[in-house]
Write a protein that holds these residues in place. Structure first.
Motif, PDB file in Angstrom:
ATOM      1  N   VAL A 122       0.897  -1.117  -0.161  1.00 12.70           N
ATOM      2  CA  VAL A 122       0.054  -0.130  -0.089  1.00 12.70           C
ATOM      3  C   VAL A 122       0.997   1.119   0.079  1.00 12.70           C
ATOM      4  CG1 VAL A 122      -1.545   1.549   1.532  1.00 12.70           C
ATOM      5  CG2 VAL A 122      -2.114  -1.030   1.065  1.00 12.70           C
ATOM      6  N   SER A 123       0.707   2.166  -0.683  1.00 18.95           N
ATOM      7  CA  SER A 123       1.157   3.430  -0.741  1.00 18.95           C
ATOM      8  C   SER A 123       0.430   4.625  -0.485  1.00 18.95           C
ATOM      9  CB  SER A 123       1.999   3.598  -2.247  1.00 18.95           C
ATOM     10  OG  SER A 123       1.072   4.221  -3.201  1.00 18.95           O
ATOM     11  N   LEU A 124       1.023   5.449   0.257  1.00 18.60           N
ATOM     12  CA  LEU A 124      -0.089   6.506   0.797  1.00 18.60           C
ATOM     13  C   LEU A 124       0.403   7.771   0.109  1.00 18.60           C
ATOM     14  CD1 LEU A 124       0.455   5.566   4.573  1.00 18.60           C
ATOM     15  CD2 LEU A 124      -1.578   4.889   2.813  1.00 18.60           C
ATOM     16  N   THR A 125      -0.262   8.859  -0.097  1.00 19.04           N
ATOM     17  CA  THR A 125      -0.045   9.968  -0.571  1.00 19.04           C
ATOM     18  C   THR A 125      -0.791  11.148   0.216  1.00 19.04           C
ATOM     19  OG1 THR A 125       0.703  11.506  -2.685  1.00 19.04           O
ATOM     20  CG2 THR A 125      -1.383  10.170  -2.778  1.00 19.04           C
ATOM     21  N   PHE A 126      -0.215  12.508   0.041  1.00 22.42           N
ATOM     22  CA  PHE A 126      -0.876  13.635   0.843  1.00 22.42           C
ATOM     23  C   PHE A 126      -0.796  13.444   2.339  1.00 22.42           C
ATOM     24  CE2 PHE A 126      -4.404  13.535  -2.875  1.00 22.42           C
ATOM     25  CZ  PHE A 126      -3.517  13.925  -3.832  1.00 22.42           C
ATOM     26  N   GLY A 127       0.409  13.064   2.793  1.00 15.11           N
ATOM     27  CA  GLY A 127       0.636  13.000   4.192  1.00 15.11           C
ATOM     28  C   GLY A 127       0.516  11.752   4.812  1.00 15.11           C
ATOM     29  N   LEU A 128       0.811  11.640   6.095  1.00 18.44           N
ATOM     30  CA  LEU A 128       0.594  10.671   7.057  1.00 18.44           C
ATOM     31  C   LEU A 128      -0.622  10.294   7.800  1.00 18.44           C
ATOM     32  CD1 LEU A 128       4.369  10.762   8.392  1.00 18.44           C
ATOM     33  CD2 LEU A 128       3.685   9.410   6.509  1.00 18.44           C
ATOM     34  N   GLY A 164       9.171   1.936   3.581  1.00 12.32           N
ATOM     35  CA  GLY A 164       9.945   2.830   2.383  1.00 12.32           C
ATOM     36  C   GLY A 164       9.198   3.907   1.981  1.00 12.32           C
ATOM     37  N   LEU A 165       9.908   4.502   1.189  1.00  9.99           N
ATOM     38  CA  LEU A 165       9.481   5.881   0.693  1.00  9.99           C
ATOM     39  C   LEU A 165       9.245   5.617  -0.772  1.00  9.99           C
ATOM     40  CD1 LEU A 165      11.832   8.133   2.678  1.00  9.99           C
ATOM     41  CD2 LEU A 165       9.678   7.342   3.281  1.00  9.99           C
ATOM     42  N   ILE A 166       8.271   6.456  -1.386  1.00 11.89           N
ATOM     43  CA  ILE A 166       8.151   6.727  -2.758  1.00 11.89           C
ATOM     44  C   ILE A 166       8.610   8.444  -2.912  1.00 11.89           C
ATOM     45  CG2 ILE A 166       6.631   7.453  -4.771  1.00 11.89           C
ATOM     46  CD1 ILE A 166       5.136   4.832  -3.845  1.00 11.89           C
ATOM     47  N   VAL A 167       9.867   8.839  -3.189  1.00 14.05           N
ATOM     48  CA  VAL A 167      10.450  10.234  -3.066  1.00 14.05           C
ATOM     49  C   VAL A 167       9.886  10.733  -4.543  1.00 14.05           C
ATOM     50  CG1 VAL A 167      12.386  11.418  -3.259  1.00 14.05           C
ATOM     51  CG2 VAL A 167      12.422   9.649  -1.572  1.00 14.05           C
ATOM     52  N   GLN A 168       9.129  11.669  -4.291  1.00 16.08           N
ATOM     53  CA  GLN A 168       8.566  12.469  -5.585  1.00 16.08           C
ATOM     54  C   GLN A 168       9.081  13.812  -5.670  1.00 16.08           C
ATOM     55  OE1 GLN A 168       4.771  14.361  -5.467  1.00 16.08           O
ATOM     56  NE2 GLN A 168       3.597  13.226  -7.051  1.00 16.08           N
ATOM     57  N   GLY A 169       9.886  13.863  -6.866  1.00 17.91           N
ATOM     58  CA  GLY A 169      10.282  15.154  -7.246  1.00 17.91           C
ATOM     59  C   GLY A 169       9.508  16.221  -7.768  1.00 17.91           C
ATOM     60  N   PRO A 170       9.577  17.316  -7.804  1.00 16.29           N
ATOM     61  CA  PRO A 170       8.578  18.397  -8.377  1.00 16.29           C
ATOM     62  C   PRO A 170       8.270  18.506  -9.849  1.00 16.29           C
ATOM     63  CG  PRO A 170      10.789  19.582  -7.779  1.00 16.29           C
ATOM     64  CD  PRO A 170      11.029  18.223  -7.358  1.00 16.29           C
ATOM     65  N   ASP A 171       9.221  17.505 -10.410  1.00 16.47           N
ATOM     66  CA  ASP A 171       8.873  17.510 -11.992  1.00 16.47           C
ATOM     67  C   ASP A 171       7.701  16.314 -12.314  1.00 16.47           C
ATOM     68  OD1 ASP A 171      10.826  19.061 -12.552  1.00 16.47           O
ATOM     69  OD2 ASP A 171      12.141  17.563 -13.071  1.00 16.47           O
ATOM     70  N   ALA A 172       7.308  15.639 -11.152  1.00 20.32           N
ATOM     71  CA  ALA A 172       6.230  14.839 -11.454  1.00 20.32           C
ATOM     72  C   ALA A 172       4.892  15.267 -11.965  1.00 20.32           C
ATOM     73  CB  ALA A 172       5.827  13.943  -9.968  1.00 20.32           C
ATOM     74  N   GLY A 173       4.155  14.398 -12.651  1.00 19.63           N
ATOM     75  CA  GLY A 173       2.889  14.899 -13.251  1.00 19.63           C
ATOM     76  C   GLY A 173       1.846  14.487 -11.983  1.00 19.63           C
ATOM     77  N   GLY A 174       0.671  15.550 -12.003  1.00 13.33           N
ATOM     78  CA  GLY A 174      -0.274  15.234 -11.100  1.00 13.33           C
ATOM     79  C   GLY A 174      -0.080  15.894  -9.932  1.00 13.33           C
ATOM     80  N   HIS A 175      -0.965  15.422  -8.768  1.00 16.49           N
ATOM     81  CA  HIS A 175      -0.820  16.099  -7.621  1.00 16.49           C
ATOM     82  C   HIS A 175       0.741  15.705  -6.688  1.00 16.49           C
ATOM     83  CE1 HIS A 175      -5.428  16.027  -7.369  1.00 16.49           C
ATOM     84  NE2 HIS A 175      -4.903  17.512  -6.946  1.00 16.49           N
ATOM     85  N   SER A 176       1.250  16.855  -6.469  1.00 17.91           N
ATOM     86  CA  SER A 176       2.184  16.844  -5.446  1.00 17.91           C
ATOM     87  C   SER A 176       1.645  16.184  -4.119  1.00 17.91           C
ATOM     88  CB  SER A 176       2.632  18.085  -5.104  1.00 17.91           C
ATOM     89  OG  SER A 176       3.669  17.858  -4.043  1.00 17.91           O
ATOM     90  N   PRO A 268      -1.192  21.616  -4.662  1.00 12.01           N
ATOM     91  CA  PRO A 268      -0.298  21.809  -6.003  1.00 12.01           C
ATOM     92  C   PRO A 268      -0.488  20.361  -6.852  1.00 12.01           C
ATOM     93  CG  PRO A 268       0.652  22.443  -3.870  1.00 12.01           C
ATOM     94  CD  PRO A 268      -0.695  22.020  -3.238  1.00 12.01           C
ATOM     95  N   ALA A 269      -0.435  20.579  -7.996  1.00 12.78           N
ATOM     96  CA  ALA A 269      -0.285  19.476  -9.020  1.00 12.78           C
ATOM     97  C   ALA A 269       0.396  20.282 -10.214  1.00 12.78           C
ATOM     98  CB  ALA A 269      -1.839  19.106  -9.264  1.00 12.78           C
ATOM     99  N   ARG A 270       1.316  19.232 -11.182  1.00 16.23           N
ATOM    100  CA  ARG A 270       1.535  19.584 -12.205  1.00 16.23           C
ATOM    101  C   ARG A 270       0.737  19.223 -13.417  1.00 16.23           C
ATOM    102  NH1 ARG A 270       6.342  21.599 -14.206  1.00 16.23           N
ATOM    103  NH2 ARG A 270       7.627  21.442 -12.220  1.00 16.23           N
ATOM    104  N   ALA A 271       0.748  20.414 -14.344  1.00 19.42           N
ATOM    105  CA  ALA A 271      -0.187  19.874 -15.323  1.00 19.42           C
ATOM    106  C   ALA A 271       0.297  20.813 -16.530  1.00 19.42           C
ATOM    107  CB  ALA A 271      -1.911  20.703 -14.985  1.00 19.42           C
ATOM    108  N   LEU A 272      -0.107  20.437 -17.932  1.00 18.59           N
ATOM    109  CA  LEU A 272       0.143  21.302 -18.933  1.00 18.59           C
ATOM    110  C   LEU A 272      -0.482  22.658 -18.626  1.00 18.59           C
ATOM    111  CD1 LEU A 272      -0.624  18.898 -21.905  1.00 18.59           C
ATOM    112  CD2 LEU A 272       1.606  19.427 -20.801  1.00 18.59           C
TER     113      LEU A 272
END
Ligand code: FMN
Length: 338
Positions: A122-128, A164-176, A268-272
């Motif tokens: 299971v991976s979690l996003t938007f905090g803990l 473990g971690l998913i380390v998401q850099g700011p170049d990622a698409g979609g929600h940060s 925050p999310a990265r989009a065209l």
């Protein structure tokens, strides 16, 4: 690889809102990568059905969940934003409801589902979430990963007991994945973020953000990541559920860059970059998921009618390398960087 049991150190990132399908997850799994289902936005029943469809088709897989926000939206700024968007909505005959809707994305029900019918990861996003929720998943035999965007978040995730971690850099698409959505992730390369997160936490890391080909995979593995996740590169593949409007925009040279914005959902999310972002990016309040709900119908109407100017065209910086064809071809191409 210690963290995930997959043939290749390549992960198909979860992409909620349509792009991730069981067919996409099964295809990348068959090609040797590690697939994730997108649990965010899905009803618990729909998620349960997807899990049981995928389970017999792949060796291992993960399910991604959105951790509920603990921030109450500011009613006045939300009302002002609803007012600002009225003209956009009217262009599609949509009435915006300015009464804020917030929800927890059925966190409790989804957690129960994953305890009763455990999945490998299971991976979690938007905090803990509460550390107790993480412990419960781990007791069910599930490996738990937290998405982080900074060394500080990596430390907090480690203290909360994740594997473990998913380390998401700011170049990622979609929600940060930023824990505090009032923070716009500062520009930095994913590789340097990976190094900092490993130093800060000592945890195994999956790197995500901006992957545009096999060289990027090599770079991130060399930085210490155990695997590399890709989202944007899969958006135009045959098995993805990406809307035709979104698919076309990704290949349209008129879209010259991707940018980080709160305009569509309040997070925050990265989009065209499109007209909606130019018109509202500087005024959108920090209010996820209230802004997501506020704009949802408008965005659905924009997708249906081919209005790419008002649609959230999630895209990472590598979007020009997103190609059509079977998802397995993307995995094979990236495998050259392993
Ligand atoms: C359309 C789209 C939807 C996404 N949805 C989710 C999601 O539901 N959960 C999540 O943790 N990350 C989500 N992400 C982020 C990805 O998990 C991943 O961090 C990102 O795609 C990696 O960067 P890349 O797009 O440059 O490959 C999404 C990304 C995109 C492009």
């Amino acid at each position: 690889m210690r963290l995930l049991d997959s043939a290749l150190p390549i992960v198909a990132a979860p992409m909620a809102g349509g792009p991730t399908t069981v067919a996409l997850a099964a295809a990348v799994g068959a090609a040797g990568a590690y697939p994730f289902l997108a649990g965010g936005y899905a009803s618990p029943e729909a998620l349960a059905a997807q899990i049981e469809q995928l389970r017999p088709r792949v060796h291992g897989f993960g399910v991604n969940l959105f951790v509920p926000s603990r921030i109450a939206p500011d009613q006045a700024s939300l009302a002002a934003y609803a007012d600002e968007l009225r003209g956009e909505a009217e262009a599609h005959g949509v009435q915006l409801d300015p009464v804020p809707v917030t929800d927890d994305d059925h966190w409790g029900q989804k957690l129960r589902l994953l305890i009763e019918r455990p999945v490998p990861t299971v991976s979690l996003t938007f905090g803990l979430p509460d550390a107790g929720d993480i412990a419960m998943l781990r007791r069910a035999g599930t490996r738990v990963l937290a998405s982080v965007t900074s060394a500080d978040e990596a430390r907090l995730a480690c203290a909360a007991g994740v594997d473990g971690l998913i380390v998401q850099g700011p170049d990622a698409g979609g929600h940060s994945a930023v824990f505090d959505p009032s923070r716009i992730p500062e520009p930095t390369g994913t590789a340097s973020l990976v190094r900092r997160a490993i130093r800060a936490s000592g945890l195994p890391v999956i790197a995500a953000g901006g992957v545009d080909g096999p060289e990027a995979v090599s770079r991130l593995l060399a930085a210490g990541a155990e695997a590399v996740a890709v989202g944007t590169l899969l958006l135009r593949t045959d098995e993805a559920g990406t809307s035709p409007t979104h698919r076309a925009a990704l290949a349209d040279p008129a879209f010259e860059e991707s940018v980080i914005t709160r305009a569509f959902t309040g997070r925050p999310a990265r989009a065209l970059r499109n007209g909606f972002i130019d018109r509202h990016g500087s005024t959108a309040p920090n209010a996820y998921p209230a802004v997501h709900h506020l704009t949802r119908e408008l965005r659905a109407a924009a997708a249906r009618s081919g209005d790419a100017d008002r649609l959230h065209l999630w895209a990472g910086t590598g979007y020009r390398s997103a190609s059509e064809g079977p998802a397995a071809e993307v995995v094979h191409r990236l495998a050259a960087g392993v």
